[in-house]
Design an enzyme around this catalytic site. Structure first.
Site, short mmCIF file in Angstrom:
data_model
loop_
_atom_site.label_atom_id
_atom_site.label_comp_id
_atom_site.label_asym_id
_atom_site.label_seq_id
_atom_site.Cartn_x
_atom_site.Cartn_y
_atom_site.Cartn_z
N HIS A 101 58.18 -22.66 55.43
CA HIS A 101 56.91 -22.05 55.84
C HIS A 101 55.93 -23.18 56.12
O HIS A 101 55.63 -23.97 55.24
CB HIS A 101 56.37 -21.13 54.74
N HIS B 22 55.23 -20.25 62.76
CA HIS B 22 54.77 -20.83 61.51
C HIS B 22 55.83 -20.85 60.41
O HIS B 22 55.58 -21.37 59.32
CB HIS B 22 53.55 -20.06 60.99
#
Length: 150
Positions: A73, A58
């Site tokens: 992110h 992620h």
């Protein structure tokens, strides 16, 4: 040496203040820009050329040759997905080019799990004044400039 930081995803550029997480919206980890990704399965690409310093499904950090580190992110609270729906294409320590595919993911799928798909793009360990030419609105495609680190 200035470092131009490109968008890792296609979508709408936005101010960090729009990120629904105070760690990012208050620039606690560093200044930057967010991108609200277009829906559907897509690649997240390296925003700069450098070495993959940190790699999670992620999120990832690319460190440039001069030591500038850029965090991408993919969504908010996406660590809770435990990698589900994310496909890695590089390994920690790999040297990558700007625009190289790092992770394939699906922002629509992230949202279906109740998480925001917005992508903070952060310059780590720099002061906000070190950023120039911030792009905080408008459509971007992967690779379009988001900001410059001076």
């Amino acid at each position: 040496m200035s470092v131009e930081v490109g968008s890792p995803v296609e979508g709408l550029a936005a101010a960090l203040s729009e990120v629904p997480d105070p760690v990012f919206s208050q620039a606690m980890v560093g200044p930057g820009v967010a991108v609200k990704p277009s829906g559907g399965r897509a690649d997240a690409v390296a925003p700069v050329a450098g070495t993959v310093a940190t790699l999670h499904p992620h999120a990832f950090v690319i460190a440039t040759s001069d030591g500038t580190a850029i965090l991408v992110h993919l969504g908010i609270d996406t660590v809770k997905l435990k990698g589900e729906g994310f496909e890695l294409h590089v390994a920690k320590g790999d040297v990558v080019q700007a625009g190289q595919r790092i992770v394939t993911w699906d922002p629509t799928e992230v949202e279906s799990h109740g998480h925001s798909s917005i992508c903070p793009v952060i310059a780590l360990d720099v002061v906000p004044e070190a950023l120039a030419d911030l792009r905080e609105d408008g459509q971007v495609i992967a690779g379009d400039p988001l900001f410059v680190v001076d």
